[in-house]
Motif scaffolding. Structure first.
Motif, mmCIF file in Angstrom:
data_model
loop_
_atom_site.group_PDB
_atom_site.id
_atom_site.type_symbol
_atom_site.label_atom_id
_atom_site.label_comp_id
_atom_site.label_asym_id
_atom_site.label_seq_id
_atom_site.Cartn_x
_atom_site.Cartn_y
_atom_site.Cartn_z
ATOM 1 N N ASP A 76 -5.881 -51.549 -26.070
ATOM 2 C CA ASP A 76 -7.197 -51.852 -25.493
ATOM 3 C C ASP A 76 -8.218 -50.761 -25.812
ATOM 4 N N VAL A 77 -7.766 -49.501 -25.848
ATOM 5 C CA VAL A 77 -8.685 -48.402 -26.184
ATOM 6 C C VAL A 77 -9.132 -48.520 -27.638
ATOM 7 N N ASN A 79 -9.290 -51.309 -29.315
ATOM 8 C CA ASN A 79 -10.198 -52.462 -29.340
ATOM 9 C C ASN A 79 -11.590 -52.082 -28.843
ATOM 10 N N LEU A 80 -11.638 -51.121 -27.925
ATOM 11 C CA LEU A 80 -12.927 -50.640 -27.437
ATOM 12 C C LEU A 80 -13.746 -50.036 -28.576
ATOM 13 N N SER A 83 -15.173 -52.702 -30.837
ATOM 14 C CA SER A 83 -16.120 -53.619 -30.193
ATOM 15 C C SER A 83 -17.404 -52.922 -29.728
ATOM 16 N N THR A 498 -22.980 -50.093 -25.651
ATOM 17 C CA THR A 498 -21.766 -50.192 -24.836
ATOM 18 C C THR A 498 -21.619 -48.960 -23.951
ATOM 19 N N ILE A 500 -19.408 -46.671 -22.910
ATOM 20 C CA ILE A 500 -18.064 -46.249 -23.298
ATOM 21 C C ILE A 500 -17.300 -45.676 -22.103
ATOM 22 N N ARG A 503 -16.287 -48.420 -19.412
ATOM 23 C CA ARG A 503 -15.242 -49.328 -19.901
ATOM 24 C C ARG A 503 -13.914 -48.608 -20.047
ATOM 25 N N PHE A 504 -13.959 -47.343 -20.447
ATOM 26 C CA PHE A 504 -12.716 -46.582 -20.584
ATOM 27 C C PHE A 504 -12.049 -46.390 -19.227
ATOM 28 N N LEU A 507 -10.339 -49.416 -18.073
ATOM 29 C CA LEU A 507 -9.040 -49.630 -18.729
ATOM 30 C C LEU A 507 -7.951 -48.796 -18.054
#
Length: 707
Positions: A76-77, A79-80, A83, A498, A500, A503-504, A507
């Protein structure tokens, strides 16, 4: 030579490109995930063990083991990163920086900074080379062949004794450079320069720790006033600055290069009287004095008189200076009470109590005699009621105020610079708090603050409180529990849409909720985000200068980029001799297509031969994912065609650099294509260590000492 003045601080950061941001973000993600993997490994295996091994801050050369419980979080990281969305924010100041950055990169001239002013000088590369050659030949001679290998061999033995082989690097051969001394009176008739030697040994980091412990013990035992900061000087002045006295200040001329082997040995012997220094520690300190200078042409130089040298760029240069300073302070204390004088590096300050003409003249003579005995030259001021020391101006009446040298304009980062908002937001408060600390009274503060508020206004700051009685930082007196924090430091860019950091952290919360066994060290209290900075304008200028000098010293005379007998059969369309590139191999069959991303530091043709060998010889079939796929298709009897093309060009890693541009570029290409089912590469390659760094620059148990 043209004089340039940019009109803003070169610490300002331009926008940068999307690719530069993604590469910086990928490097920070790699660092964080590597720490998390090690944390999980030690958590699962009961910690690193009871016997703590001192590593002096050197990182392990090993890659952390993969962990299946972290796989989903890592995916997922990554993919961050792929994206991340960008935007173009309207910002006139950043537009100006971007234009200046493009002009710098396109220029054929080198931009050389002045030594003590804000000026820069644009000059042709040939002129710069003449100046640096003149500066080098004045103090250095060419080193004998094999000198560098000999120093590396000795460093390898030290690393083996400390059990640090594989962690330490070979001697860092960073090229010397010059600064223009345009503040000198004779500037114009000639061009005086200051030669800076950034080459250093990793053993210096060990020596730095040894000397820090040693000097700290000596300061506490002998109660000598060796100051580490302006605050130390102010505290001394508040205690001792009472009664009738005058100031004497002195400056040791060319202190670092004037420290001889004999003087250092005297300082070590003096320290040995107050604490035990092991022969191995002395050997480490003395080894680090074997210094080399690397000119832009790649030639190796050393000092004319001996190989002993104390360079300003050495890891332990300042600590050696402090050890010698303590030795000199003890000598001065024989004729001046030790509470009435002190030193900071090469600058000393003395309070002459109950002064009169004969007394101060005797002191000045004693000072000259004391330093002449150690072959050091000093400049001693006349006794006065005031003294400008570091960034404070002291007065014998007990007052002090901020001091700044003339000729250099104070500049702060602009409030529209591409810095993280929390840095920009705190600049005015930090400046005003600093001026408060350097002012003994409201009158001193009010007389000094207008200059700094004007500098803040020039940088776009308008909302700040410049009062002496404004909010002052309160020191916390209660004990605060220290936490073992895992920091994630993504780069900041105002053009990144984004969020960052948010979102991190989402996660982390998603993958490590309370039932998870790693929740104890991966939660909102133990994982924090703090944004880092992209390359500044000053960094862009340095990179431009390095690029120009490299092109000048290594001209691309090899216009012949291909040596294939039949040019039409060249695998890379006439560029098979190209170096330092990211390439893509494409396998085409009648029904499907596969892609493989690779990297080579040397010539592509050498890498191409290794690939084709792995296609022919079965014992090499598992060399790469590409060879595995080729063998799989061959065994099925599928006809295939292979084509090659260049994706990117990069820069190979140099000794001393923490990240490899080539490796990062390859990993980014793999990451951005990772959702393509036709890609043969695996994401596990992204956390791999740089092979070039491990192969070329790490110290080994055995080092070749031949020329």
């Amino acid at each position: 030579m043209d004089k340039l003045y940019w009109g803003y601080s070169l610490k300002n950061i331009p926008r940068g490109t999307k690719r530069e941001y993604l590469k910086a973000l990928l490097n920070k993600v790699e660092e964080f995930l590597s720490r998390v993997r090690w944390k999980a490994y030690f958590f699962d295996n009961g910690g690193p063990g009871k016997e703590h091994k001192e590593t002096f801050g050197f990182r392990t050369p090993l890659s952390p083991p993969a962990n299946k419980d972290l796989a989903a979080f890592e995916a997922d990281v990554f993919n961050l990163i792929s994206s991340v969305k960008f935007r173009k924010t309207p910002n006139e100041f950043l537009d100006r920086l971007d234009k200046d950055a493009q002009k710098i990169k396109k220029s054929s001239k080198a931009f050389i900074p002045a030594d003590k002013t804000n000026n820069y000088y644009a000059m042709e590369v040939d002129d710069y080379n003449r100046l640096i050659d003149k500066a080098i030949t004045a103090e250095y001679k060419k080193a004998q062949s094999g000198t560098e290998s000999k120093i590396n061999s000795e460093a390898s033995k030290i690393a083996r004794k400390l059990d640090l082989c594989g962690r330490m690097h070979k001697f860092q051969n960073a090229s010397a450079f010059i600064l223009i001394k345009d503040h000198k009176p004779d500037f114009g008739a000639k061009i005086p320069t200051r030669l800076i030697n950034p080459a250093k040994s990793d053993v210096g980091r060990v020596s730095k720790v040894i000397l820090e412990r040693l000097t700290c013990h000596l300061r506490e035992s002998l109660r000598l006033n060796q100051w580490k900061s302006t605050a130390d000087v102010i505290n001394w002045f508040k205690v001792e600055g009472k009664g009738k006295f005058k100031f004497l200040s002195y400056d040791i001329e060319a202190f670092y290069p004037s420290i001889t082997e004999e003087l250092l040995n005297k300082a070590i012997s003096f320290a040995n009287q107050w604490t035990d220094i092991s022969p191995s520690d002395i050997g480490v300190i003395q080894h680090c004095r074997k210094s080399l200078l690397f000119c832009p042409k790649g030639e190796v130089w050393q000092r004319k008189d001996s190989e002993f040298d104390v360079t300003m760029g050495a890891n332990d240069g300042a600590e050696v200076c402090e050890l010698v300073g303590l030795f000199l302070l003890q000598k001065i204390s024989q004729f001046i009470p030790k509470q009435h004088h002190g030193i900071y590096r090469d600058d000393g300050l003395i309070m002459v109590m109950a002064p009169n003409g004969p007394k101060t003249e005797r002191l000045r003579k004693d000072l000259h005699r004391c330093f002449n005995e150690e072959n050091l030259k000093i400049t001693v001021s006349m006794p006065s009621d005031g003294a400008d020391f570091l960034d404070v101006s002291f007065n014998s009446k007990g007052s002090f105020k901020p001091f700044r040298k003339s000729g250099k304009v104070t500049q702060y980062i602009h409030h529209r610079s591409n810095h993280p908002p929390n840095i920009v937001r705190n600049i005015p408060d930090m400046v005003i708090t600093r001026i408060r600390e350097l002012s003994s009274s409201k009158e001193a503060f009010d007389s000094a603050i207008p200059y700094y508020t004007d500098a803040l206004k020039r940088s776009g700051y308008t909302n700040f409180n410049a009062d002496f009685d404004g909010e002052k930082t309160k020191k916390r007196t209660n004990k605060v529990r220290t936490r073992n924090i895992l920091w994630f430091n993504p780069p900041f860019s105002s053009d990144v849409e984004t969020n960052i950091g948010r979102r991190f952290l989402n996660l982390v919360e998603k993958h490590f909720k309370k039932p998870h066994r790693y929740h104890t060290f991966l939660n909102k209290n133990s994982v924090k985000v703090s944004y880092s900075c992209m390359k500044s304008m000053g960094g862009i200028i340095k990179a431009h200068n390095r690029k120009l000098l490299k092109e000048k010293m290594n001209p691309d005379t090899a216009k012949n980029t291909c040596n294939c007998r039949v040019k039409a059969s060249c695998p890379l369309n006439g560029e098979c001799l190209s170096k330092s590139l990211i390439y893509e191999a494409t396998i085409k069959t009648k029904e499907e297509e596969f892609h493989y991303v690779g990297m080579t530091e040397g010539e592509f043709k050498t890498r191409y031969r290794n690939h084709t060998q792995s296609f022919r010889r079965s014992e090499h079939r598992k060399s790469t994912r590409l060879s595995e796929k080729v063998w799989e298709l061959k065994e099925k009897g599928v006809d295939l065609a292979l084509t090659w093309r260049i994706l990117r060009r990069g820069r190979p890693i140099k000794n001393g650099q923490r990240t490899c541009d080539l490796c990062t570029s390859e990993k980014l290409e793999i990451l951005l294509r990772s959702r393509d089912p036709r890609l043969l590469n695996s994401r596990c390659e992204i956390l791999a260590k740089c092979r070039q760094k491990r192969k070329k620059y790490r110290l080994r148990l055995c080092v070749d000492t031949t020329a």
